[in-house]
Design a protein around this motif. Structure first.
Motif, PDB file in Angstrom:
ATOM      1  N   ASP A  98       0.788  -1.229   0.000  1.00  0.00           N
ATOM      2  CA  ASP A  98       0.000   0.000   0.000  1.00  0.00           C
ATOM      3  C   ASP A  98       0.823   1.284   0.000  1.00  0.00           C
ATOM      4  OD1 ASP A  98      -2.823  -0.981   0.093  1.00  0.00           O
ATOM      5  OD2 ASP A  98      -2.085  -1.973   1.886  1.00  0.00           O
ATOM      6  N   ARG A  99       1.848   1.368   0.825  1.00  0.00           N
ATOM      7  CA  ARG A  99       2.648   2.584   0.873  1.00  0.00           C
ATOM      8  C   ARG A  99       3.315   2.846  -0.470  1.00  0.00           C
ATOM      9  NH1 ARG A  99       2.848   7.344   2.749  1.00  0.00           N
ATOM     10  NH2 ARG A  99       2.233   6.476   4.774  1.00  0.00           N
ATOM     11  N   ASP A 100       3.835   1.797  -1.103  1.00  0.00           N
ATOM     12  CA  ASP A 100       4.504   1.946  -2.389  1.00  0.00           C
ATOM     13  C   ASP A 100       3.525   2.415  -3.461  1.00  0.00           C
ATOM     14  OD1 ASP A 100       6.747   1.873  -4.025  1.00  0.00           O
ATOM     15  OD2 ASP A 100       6.379  -0.190  -4.658  1.00  0.00           O
ATOM     16  N   VAL A 101       2.302   1.886  -3.433  1.00  0.00           N
ATOM     17  CA  VAL A 101       1.277   2.296  -4.397  1.00  0.00           C
ATOM     18  C   VAL A 101       0.926   3.764  -4.195  1.00  0.00           C
ATOM     19  CG1 VAL A 101      -1.147   1.993  -5.076  1.00  0.00           C
ATOM     20  CG2 VAL A 101       0.320  -0.010  -4.736  1.00  0.00           C
ATOM     21  N   LEU A 102       0.743   4.179  -2.945  1.00  0.00           N
ATOM     22  CA  LEU A 102       0.405   5.572  -2.662  1.00  0.00           C
ATOM     23  C   LEU A 102       1.470   6.515  -3.219  1.00  0.00           C
ATOM     24  CD1 LEU A 102      -0.953   6.947   0.718  1.00  0.00           C
ATOM     25  CD2 LEU A 102       0.802   8.172  -0.537  1.00  0.00           C
ATOM     26  N   GLU A 103       2.735   6.214  -2.969  1.00  0.00           N
ATOM     27  CA  GLU A 103       3.806   7.097  -3.427  1.00  0.00           C
ATOM     28  C   GLU A 103       3.988   7.028  -4.942  1.00  0.00           C
ATOM     29  OE1 GLU A 103       5.015   9.372  -1.656  1.00  0.00           O
ATOM     30  OE2 GLU A 103       4.110   8.660   0.208  1.00  0.00           O
ATOM     31  N   THR A 104       3.721   5.875  -5.531  1.00  0.00           N
ATOM     32  CA  THR A 104       3.775   5.754  -6.993  1.00  0.00           C
ATOM     33  C   THR A 104       2.718   6.649  -7.638  1.00  0.00           C
ATOM     34  OG1 THR A 104       4.642   3.488  -6.918  1.00  0.00           O
ATOM     35  CG2 THR A 104       3.515   4.151  -8.940  1.00  0.00           C
ATOM     36  N   LEU A 105       1.521   6.674  -7.061  1.00  0.00           N
ATOM     37  CA  LEU A 105       0.460   7.522  -7.594  1.00  0.00           C
ATOM     38  C   LEU A 105       0.737   8.999  -7.335  1.00  0.00           C
ATOM     39  CD1 LEU A 105      -2.750   5.445  -6.785  1.00  0.00           C
ATOM     40  CD2 LEU A 105      -1.338   5.442  -8.841  1.00  0.00           C
ATOM     41  N   ARG A 165     -14.482  -3.776  -2.321  1.00  0.00           N
ATOM     42  CA  ARG A 165     -13.099  -3.308  -2.329  1.00  0.00           C
ATOM     43  C   ARG A 165     -12.684  -2.657  -1.007  1.00  0.00           C
ATOM     44  NH1 ARG A 165     -12.418  -0.518  -8.365  1.00  0.00           N
ATOM     45  NH2 ARG A 165     -12.382  -2.462  -9.548  1.00  0.00           N
ATOM     46  N   LEU A 166     -13.594  -2.601  -0.048  1.00  0.00           N
ATOM     47  CA  LEU A 166     -13.317  -1.926   1.214  1.00  0.00           C
ATOM     48  C   LEU A 166     -12.075  -2.446   1.947  1.00  0.00           C
ATOM     49  CD1 LEU A 166     -16.584  -1.088   3.194  1.00  0.00           C
ATOM     50  CD2 LEU A 166     -14.605   0.388   2.822  1.00  0.00           C
ATOM     51  N   PRO A 167     -11.859  -3.761   2.047  1.00  0.00           N
ATOM     52  CA  PRO A 167     -10.672  -4.223   2.779  1.00  0.00           C
ATOM     53  C   PRO A 167      -9.369  -3.637   2.239  1.00  0.00           C
ATOM     54  CG  PRO A 167     -12.192  -6.036   2.451  1.00  0.00           C
ATOM     55  CD  PRO A 167     -12.719  -4.889   1.649  1.00  0.00           C
ATOM     56  N   ARG A 168      -9.243  -3.581   0.923  1.00  0.00           N
ATOM     57  CA  ARG A 168      -8.035  -3.013   0.323  1.00  0.00           C
ATOM     58  C   ARG A 168      -7.967  -1.500   0.582  1.00  0.00           C
ATOM     59  NH1 ARG A 168      -4.575  -5.559  -0.204  1.00  0.00           N
ATOM     60  NH2 ARG A 168      -3.565  -3.954   1.025  1.00  0.00           N
ATOM     61  N   VAL A 169      -9.103  -0.821   0.487  1.00  0.00           N
ATOM     62  CA  VAL A 169      -9.129   0.621   0.721  1.00  0.00           C
ATOM     63  C   VAL A 169      -8.765   0.944   2.164  1.00  0.00           C
ATOM     64  CG1 VAL A 169     -10.614   2.664   0.766  1.00  0.00           C
ATOM     65  CG2 VAL A 169     -10.806   1.035  -1.116  1.00  0.00           C
ATOM     66  N   LEU A 170      -9.298   0.191   3.111  1.00  0.00           N
ATOM     67  CA  LEU A 170      -9.000   0.448   4.525  1.00  0.00           C
ATOM     68  C   LEU A 170      -7.523   0.225   4.830  1.00  0.00           C
ATOM     69  CD1 LEU A 170     -12.122  -1.176   6.223  1.00  0.00           C
ATOM     70  CD2 LEU A 170     -11.683   1.243   5.807  1.00  0.00           C
ATOM     71  N   ALA A 171      -6.941  -0.802   4.224  1.00  0.00           N
ATOM     72  CA  ALA A 171      -5.502  -1.033   4.412  1.00  0.00           C
ATOM     73  C   ALA A 171      -4.699   0.142   3.869  1.00  0.00           C
ATOM     74  CB  ALA A 171      -5.092  -2.333   3.723  1.00  0.00           C
TER      75      ALA A 171
END
Length: 302
Positions: free
Chosen positions: A15-22, A140-146
């Motif tokens: 998740d952190r890597d995806v956030l920073e990639t975006l 998709r909530l579990p992925r969003v909450l993470a």
């Protein structure tokens, strides 16, 4: 050409890597034109929809055609599928034009959605945000909450109208292992203590958004809209500071938007202006930029 499955996507992302990639995507010069959707006439007056969202490296800006990609998301909705869309992402080499990857677009979309909303949260939710109220149901909530948990230090999540299956999957997310997860039927009381409210989808019990008519978040609350079919009161929309993901194709042109994620990521516009301000993030349906960036990210890691 490599075929990249949902399991391979899950294995290479966090998740952190995806956030920073975006975040880097919204600061980039990637070309992501807006293309029309196409209606597909079916039987008995029904119609389907084909959405095409291309994007490519800005080869001219980088003055180099020896690196980069061209990609396109293809999403097909047919009435016979009960609203469930099929989605694929195809990635081409920007050098030789050969197709290099065919990616599961459904799983790509889940990670992109989660990362985009977490990125918005990082700009718009208060730094001390810890209590989250989730209204409605969304697979998709579990992925969003993470993903939320990477942007703020959540301590509690209250679910209202969320299915047992989704809540169970959320509890299994490692990022939420130290977060208290509970249920409530008292949405109006729960919203008073929430630092952030997520409008996930219709209530699993009623199939409606009826509670949103009375939605009145506390001062300083951030509201995140996952399901854009939710009907929000005009009073709420007039009172909050509004943000979206892409103002080149805003979700509701009649509203007064403060900024989009590109402007926030580049520092051209401010997000939350003061502690007690109420903010709301309402995503645009155009995801060409983020799908492209995440698809290239996945390709390089599988």
């Amino acid at each position: 050409m490599r075929i990249i499955s949902s399991d391979e996507i899950d294995a290479c992302l966090e998740d952190r890597d995806v956030l920073e990639t975006l975040r880097r995507a919204y600061r980039s010069n990637t070309v992501a034109p807006t293309c029309p959707d196409y209606d597909i006439t079916r039987l008995k007056g029904l119609s389907g929809n084909l959405a095409v969202q291309p994007a490519w490296t800005d080869f001219s800006a980088q003055n180099d055609v020896e690196r980069g990609y061209v990609g396109c998301s293809l999403a097909l909705d047919l009435p016979e599928n009960g609203g469930v869309s099929s989605n694929l992402y195809i990635l081409f080499s920007g050098t030789g034009a050969q197709p290099i990857a065919l990616i599961d677009g459904m799983r790509l979309g889940t990670w992109r959605m989660a990362g985009t909303h977490a990125l918005a949260m990082s700009y718009l939710a208060r730094e001390d945000t810890s209590r989250l109220l989730v209204i409605g149901n969304n697979p998709r909530l579990p992925r969003v909450l993470a993903a939320y948990a990477t942007a703020r230090n959540l301590t509690s999540v209250l679910f209202a109208g969320t299915s047992k299956e989704v809540r169970k999957k959320a509890a299994a997310q490692p990022a939420l292992s130290n977060v208290h997860l509970g249920e409530t039927t008292e949405i109006h009381a729960a919203q008073e203590g929430a630092d952030m409210i997520c409008i996930a989808g219709p209530d699993i019990n009623t199939g409606t958004f009826h509670a949103l008519t009375y939605l009145d978040p506390a001062a300083g609350c951030h509201v995140d809209i996952l399901d854009t079919t939710a009907s929000l009161s005009s009073e709420l929309l007039e009172d909050v500071r509004l943000f979206t993901s892409d103002l080149s194709d805003p979700p509701r042109a009649e509203l007064e938007w403060a900024a989009d994620l590109s402007e926030l990521a580049r520092g051209n516009k401010a997000g939350r202006r003061y502690y007690g301000q109420r903010t709301l993030f309402y995503p645009s349906k155009r995801t060409g930029l983020t799908d492209f960036t995440l698809a290239a990210h996945i390709f390089l890691r599988t």
